[in-house]
Design a protein around this motif. Structure first.
Motif: not given
Length: 179
Positions: A99-119
């Motif tokens: 069992e692995i819990k994962v977080q993704l690191m990125m920079r910028g709120s636009d990139n955060e929104e892109q990642v959340k949209m493609h979860i």
């Protein structure tokens, strides 16, 4: 008898005064040491990126200008995957449940929104990447590092296909259980 009580009171006052003087001296010395350690250096500490000092005080102008491109700009943002990844990993002697819990690191709120949209797509990619792992490899630190690097490469590839940018800077394991 009255003279003996008077002499005892004077001796008690002297010992109390000595204790107070010692306590004040210790506080002054402690305060000075704290000030020295907290405010001691005006020079900024060198930034370490991938094991190399960047823009340090000992570096030459050429080395500093060459290494400044390694420094990432912007605030780091983290997106946690909503569910932990659970899978069976085959091993030499027996299969293991991971069992692995994962977080993704990125920079910028636009990139955060892109990642959340493609979860959902990122979750599928990570699960595919993790399920190729061997339990014997996951038992070592090198194996965990390798699976994390492979997962980062796959997520960056998927995001580059979707958005044109890799977006995700790191895949971080915030929980890792193997039974």
């Amino acid at each position: 008898m009255a003279e003996e009580e008077l002499q005892m009171e004077e001796g008690g006052k002297k010992s109390k005064l000595m204790i107070i003087i010692i306590a004040v001296v210790v506080l002054i010395i402690g305060g000075g040491a704290a000030y020295y350690f907290l405010m001691g250096s005006e020079e900024p500490a060198p930034v370490v990126e991938d094991g190399a000092a960047v823009a340090g005080s000992e570096g030459t102008d050429n080395a500093a200008s060459a290494n400044t491109s390694l420094v990432k700009t912007g605030t780091a943002l983290y997106v946690a995957m909503p569910r932990p990844f659970t899978f069976n990993a085959p091993g030499a002697t027996r299969d293991r449940y991971v069992e692995i819990k994962v977080q993704l690191m990125m920079r910028g709120s636009d990139n955060e929104e892109q990642v959340k949209m493609h979860i959902p797509l990122i979750e599928g990619t990570l699960l595919t990447s993790f399920s190729t792992a061997n339990a014997d490899d996951l038992a070592t630190e090198a194996g965990k590092t390798a699976i994390r690097a492979n997962a980062l490469k796959e997520v960056q590839r998927i995001m580059a296909d979707l958005t044109g940018n890799q977006i995700v800077e790191e895949v971080l394991f915030t929980g890792f259980v193997m039974q």
